[in-house]
Design an enzyme around this catalytic site. Sequence first.
Site, PDB file in Angstrom:
ATOM      1  N   HIS A 196       0.826  -1.218   0.000  1.00 39.14           N
ATOM      2  CA  HIS A 196       0.000   0.000   0.000  1.00 39.14           C
ATOM      3  C   HIS A 196       0.859   1.267   0.000  1.00 39.14           C
ATOM      4  O   HIS A 196       0.515   2.267   0.645  1.00 39.14           O
ATOM      5  CB  HIS A 196      -0.951   0.010   1.203  1.00 39.14           C
ATOM      6  CG  HIS A 196      -1.929  -1.123   1.206  1.00 39.14           C
ATOM      7  ND1 HIS A 196      -3.083  -1.117   0.449  1.00 39.14           N
ATOM      8  CD2 HIS A 196      -1.925  -2.309   1.866  1.00 39.14           C
ATOM      9  CE1 HIS A 196      -3.751  -2.239   0.644  1.00 39.14           C
ATOM     10  NE2 HIS A 196      -3.067  -2.984   1.502  1.00 39.14           N
ATOM     11  N   ASN A 248     -10.253  -3.095   2.087  1.00 33.16           N
ATOM     12  CA  ASN A 248      -9.948  -3.039   0.663  1.00 33.16           C
ATOM     13  C   ASN A 248     -11.209  -2.731  -0.130  1.00 33.16           C
ATOM     14  O   ASN A 248     -12.299  -2.629   0.431  1.00 33.16           O
ATOM     15  CB  ASN A 248      -9.353  -4.372   0.178  1.00 33.16           C
ATOM     16  CG  ASN A 248      -7.926  -4.594   0.659  1.00 33.16           C
ATOM     17  OD1 ASN A 248      -7.145  -3.649   0.770  1.00 33.16           O
ATOM     18  ND2 ASN A 248      -7.585  -5.835   0.951  1.00 33.16           N
TER      19      ASN A 248
END
Length: 503
Positions: free
Chosen positions: A54, A127
């Site tokens: 990320h 997510n």
Amino acid sequence: MAKTTLTTSGGAPVPSNNTSETAGPRGPVLMQDYQLLEKLAHQNRERIPERTVHAKGWGLQGKFTVTKDITKYTCAKLFSKVGNSCEVLSRWSTVAGEQGAADAERDVRGFSLKFYTEDGNWDMVGNNTPVFFVRDAYKFPDFIHTQKRHPKTNLRSPEAMFDFWAAQPECVHQVTILMSDRGIPVNPAHMNGYGSHTYSMWNAQGERVWVKFHFKTQQGHKHYTNAEAETLIGKTRESYQEDLVNMIETGNHPKWTFYIQVMPEKDAETAGFNPFDLTKVWPHGDYPLIEVGELEMNQVPENYWSHVENAAYSPSNKVPGIGYSPDKMLQARVFSYADAHRYRLGTHYEALPANAPKSDVHHYHKDGSMRFFPPQTGHVDAYYEPNQYAEAAVADPSVAEPPLAISGDADRYVQEDADADYVQPRALYAEVMDQGERDRLHHNMAAAMGPCSESVTERWLAVLKRVHPDYEAGVRRALKEAGDVNAVPVTDETPQHANEPAK
């Protein structure tokens, strides 16, 4: 209007910000020019380790408002009455790409929200997909290695990805979503967010329920095809950031509706699937969506570095009324996320502006690197506990979480039902997707598999065949067409509002 005076970091006025101090007009630079040394030294330290996963992200500030009463499920103060609201900091991200990666790559997107509640920070770390690749954190480092670069070539390796996925068939649910229309959202405003994990809530009577968190986009789902994304990346690698800034500047604030799914605590013992398995979804027919509130992101942070790069999200940030579950991946993330922040940002990362709660903070952490705030124990002499000082902070037993009723023998358990990993991907492929979505899935997957060896290709096709024979046949046909220079190109058009492939 007089301009602000430039100062050193110590607050002293700076006489010049243009030239170094030298011994004569052509002489050497003097060591006493401390401001020159300070600027150079600071520049050398302007970067910190990027996130292992990320790393590339985008964020906005905004507000969450409660629109429906869910006090029967939780005693969390945020949800105590309709109309309650709090500030929120969001961060969306790609999973595999480094900080310089293009925004519009095919990848799962992180969807993280920091709710600054009156009881402290609640982080919803999820997510844009309701499931994940693996269900056990023991395999998470191996999975991430396949998404990063080969140690010799320093290139991405489709061979490694599909080799790993073929050996872990639980991945096929997430991979199907990743290779579907949903794999390249136009921007964060046009995708859903999910807590993905199973969490728990408990009410004022101490009654626990299992929950799933869903944030449904109000902007509609929009996605790029591979060809559209390739063209866009040739023009800009910052398309998500550009879109988000433009939305805020034009007053087009993105919004999401927050829902929960609720499962009675005892249902977990009799459900036909493991409700704590991160690779599985809960059927909406059995556990329908329950509206909770609205999320509106309406402000670009004044400083990206301080509020997006320094933002530290972790499932360990929860408030009374919201708890965990036996989900193995969630249990591991409670440790690993906070530990990653301690390494990347420092011991007191939670005191940085992006992470500091809006509520009062009282704890007995002491000293350490970058300790830039006063003691927070409630009394200057109370740097330990228990102590004699009435003003000093003490624990509050009334906010204790009810005990988990689930127990068992300690062991390394494996999936009980060998076919369980194929049931939900089969339903997604055969019942949820229409033929156009299936065709695009076949060709997206074939494009990703292009560099793979024959052995890895066949092993992955065997996994797809267990999901559905048409799935394997479609990808095999697309692979052949991709390798045949005389093949007729397949039309690659994605509807502007694609159907949701997974509930």
